[in-house]
Design a protein around this motif. Structure first.
Motif, short mmCIF file in Angstrom:
data_model
loop_
_atom_site.label_atom_id
_atom_site.label_comp_id
_atom_site.label_asym_id
_atom_site.label_seq_id
_atom_site.Cartn_x
_atom_site.Cartn_y
_atom_site.Cartn_z
N ASP A 47 0.84 -1.20 0.00
CA ASP A 47 0.00 0.00 0.00
C ASP A 47 0.87 1.25 0.00
O ASP A 47 2.04 1.23 0.38
N SER A 48 0.31 2.34 -0.44
CA SER A 48 1.05 3.58 -0.63
C SER A 48 1.65 4.11 0.67
O SER A 48 2.73 4.69 0.68
N ALA A 49 0.98 3.92 1.78
CA ALA A 49 1.50 4.39 3.07
C ALA A 49 2.77 3.66 3.45
O ALA A 49 3.74 4.26 3.93
N ALA A 50 2.80 2.34 3.21
CA ALA A 50 4.00 1.55 3.51
C ALA A 50 5.15 1.94 2.59
O ALA A 50 6.30 2.01 3.03
N GLN A 51 4.84 2.21 1.32
CA GLN A 51 5.87 2.64 0.39
C GLN A 51 6.46 3.99 0.82
O GLN A 51 7.68 4.18 0.80
N MET A 52 5.59 4.90 1.21
CA MET A 52 6.05 6.22 1.64
C MET A 52 6.94 6.11 2.87
O MET A 52 7.98 6.76 2.97
N LYS A 53 6.57 5.26 3.81
CA LYS A 53 7.35 5.06 5.03
C LYS A 53 8.74 4.50 4.71
O LYS A 53 9.75 4.93 5.27
N ALA A 54 8.78 3.53 3.79
CA ALA A 54 10.05 2.91 3.41
C ALA A 54 10.99 3.93 2.77
O ALA A 54 12.18 3.98 3.08
N TRP A 55 10.43 4.78 1.89
CA TRP A 55 11.27 5.79 1.24
C TRP A 55 11.73 6.86 2.23
O TRP A 55 12.84 7.37 2.12
N GLN A 56 10.90 7.19 3.18
CA GLN A 56 11.29 8.17 4.19
C GLN A 56 12.43 7.64 5.05
O GLN A 56 13.38 8.37 5.35
N GLU A 57 12.35 6.38 5.42
CA GLU A 57 13.42 5.77 6.21
C GLU A 57 14.71 5.69 5.40
O GLU A 57 15.80 5.87 5.93
N TYR A 58 14.58 5.40 4.12
CA TYR A 58 15.75 5.33 3.23
C TYR A 58 16.44 6.68 3.10
O TYR A 58 17.67 6.76 3.03
N ALA A 59 15.67 7.75 3.11
CA ALA A 59 16.20 9.09 2.87
C ALA A 59 16.61 9.83 4.14
O ALA A 59 17.22 10.90 4.05
N THR A 60 16.32 9.28 5.31
CA THR A 60 16.59 9.99 6.56
C THR A 60 17.95 9.62 7.13
O THR A 60 18.20 8.43 7.40
N PRO A 61 18.86 10.59 7.32
CA PRO A 61 20.17 10.29 7.91
C PRO A 61 20.00 9.70 9.31
O PRO A 61 19.13 10.12 10.08
N GLY A 62 20.85 8.72 9.64
CA GLY A 62 20.80 8.06 10.94
C GLY A 62 22.13 8.14 11.67
O GLY A 62 22.96 9.01 11.39
N ASN A 63 22.34 7.22 12.59
CA ASN A 63 23.56 7.21 13.39
C ASN A 63 24.84 7.09 12.56
O ASN A 63 25.85 7.75 12.87
N PRO A 64 24.87 6.26 11.51
CA PRO A 64 26.07 6.21 10.68
C PRO A 64 26.42 7.57 10.07
O PRO A 64 27.60 7.93 9.94
N HIS A 65 25.41 8.34 9.71
CA HIS A 65 25.65 9.66 9.13
C HIS A 65 26.15 10.64 10.20
O HIS A 65 26.95 11.53 9.92
N LYS A 66 25.68 10.47 11.44
CA LYS A 66 26.19 11.29 12.54
C LYS A 66 27.66 11.01 12.79
O LYS A 66 28.45 11.91 13.09
N MET A 67 28.06 9.73 12.67
CA MET A 67 29.45 9.36 12.84
C MET A 67 30.31 9.98 11.74
O MET A 67 31.42 10.46 11.98
N MET A 68 29.79 10.02 10.53
CA MET A 68 30.49 10.66 9.43
C MET A 68 30.61 12.16 9.66
O MET A 68 31.63 12.78 9.35
N ALA A 69 29.56 12.76 10.24
CA ALA A 69 29.54 14.20 10.50
C ALA A 69 30.56 14.59 11.58
O ALA A 69 31.02 15.74 11.63
N ASP A 70 30.92 13.64 12.45
CA ASP A 70 31.92 13.92 13.48
C ASP A 70 33.28 14.27 12.89
O ASP A 70 34.13 14.85 13.57
N GLU A 71 33.49 13.94 11.62
CA GLU A 71 34.79 14.17 10.99
C GLU A 71 34.85 15.50 10.24
O GLU A 71 35.88 15.81 9.63
#
Length: 213
Positions: A47-71
């Motif tokens: 369903d469209s809501a599940a697809q939207m949620k998956a793409w939002q999670e894919y596009a949202t920076p997480g902890n690995p990106h915070k670790m990269m930002a520390d540099e």
């Protein structure tokens, strides 16, 4: 004329009779495979809501990106090179300016300095793919026309990332594998080690020790 007609009739009857006696050969397994077609894969509807949620999670920076930002910042890089196993080491120095781009989703580093007595400039990018849960690194510089691309994962226990990729040898045009290990030594120190292949054996070809200003 009557004899000719009779002869033609006999020939026609023989021809029809021969055709009736020809039997179809049974289809062989080879023939069956030749005409067999695969059933198309049918994806389960999402369903469209599940697809939207998956793409939002894919596009949202997480902890690995915070670790990269520390540099983010300026780093002094002491570089050591080996052109062959147990060969003479060559030294060089560069400065790296690291920043996050595209809304904190990717890390970009620009290197400037000297290498083998020549002005050197290079650029790397680092990405963490939320979907595949792995890192991708790329590197280009002014001492070639190719792009190095490698992929790997972060080892929390070792505080390091191991990347694997391929590079083209400009001498013979052949591809050869390489391995890169990037270690977080402490908050202001990083170490990058590169391993190349020569005569079927791996050897350490480069080490960069980075100190944050």
């Amino acid at each position: 004329m009557k004899k000719l007609t009779t002869t033609l009739a006999i020939i026609t009857l023989c021809f029809v009779s021969c055709k009736k006696e020809v039997k179809e050969e049974p289809a062989t397994a080879k023939d069956s495979l030749a005409v067999k077609t695969e059933e198309p894969l049918i994806e389960e509807p999402i369903d469209s809501a599940a697809q939207m949620k998956a793409w939002q999670e894919y596009a949202t920076p997480g902890n690995p990106h915070k670790m990269m930002a520390d540099e983010v910042g300026t780093w002094n890089c002491d570089m050591t090179f080996w052109t062959e196993p147990n060969g003479k080491a060559e030294k060089s120095t560069t400065t790296a300016e690291i920043k996050m781009v595209l809304g904190g989703r990717y890390q970009e580093a620009v290197y400037k300095g000297t290498m083998m007595g020549q002005p050197f400039e290079g650029k790397s990018t680092l990405a963490y793919n939320n979907a595949s849960q792995e890192y991708t690194t790329t590197f280009i510089d002014n001492m070639g026309t190719g792009m190095m691309v490698a992929m790997g994962k972060y080892n929390e226990a070792a505080k390091s990332m191991e990347f694997k990729g391929e590079m083209v040898n400009p001498v013979n045009g052949e591809k050869s594998p390489y391995r890169e290990v990037y270690t977080i030594v402490d908050p202001k120190t990083r170490k990058m080690e590169m391993f190349d292949m020569k005569n079927g054996s791996e050897y350490k070809s480069m080490e960069i020790v980075m100190k944050k200003k």
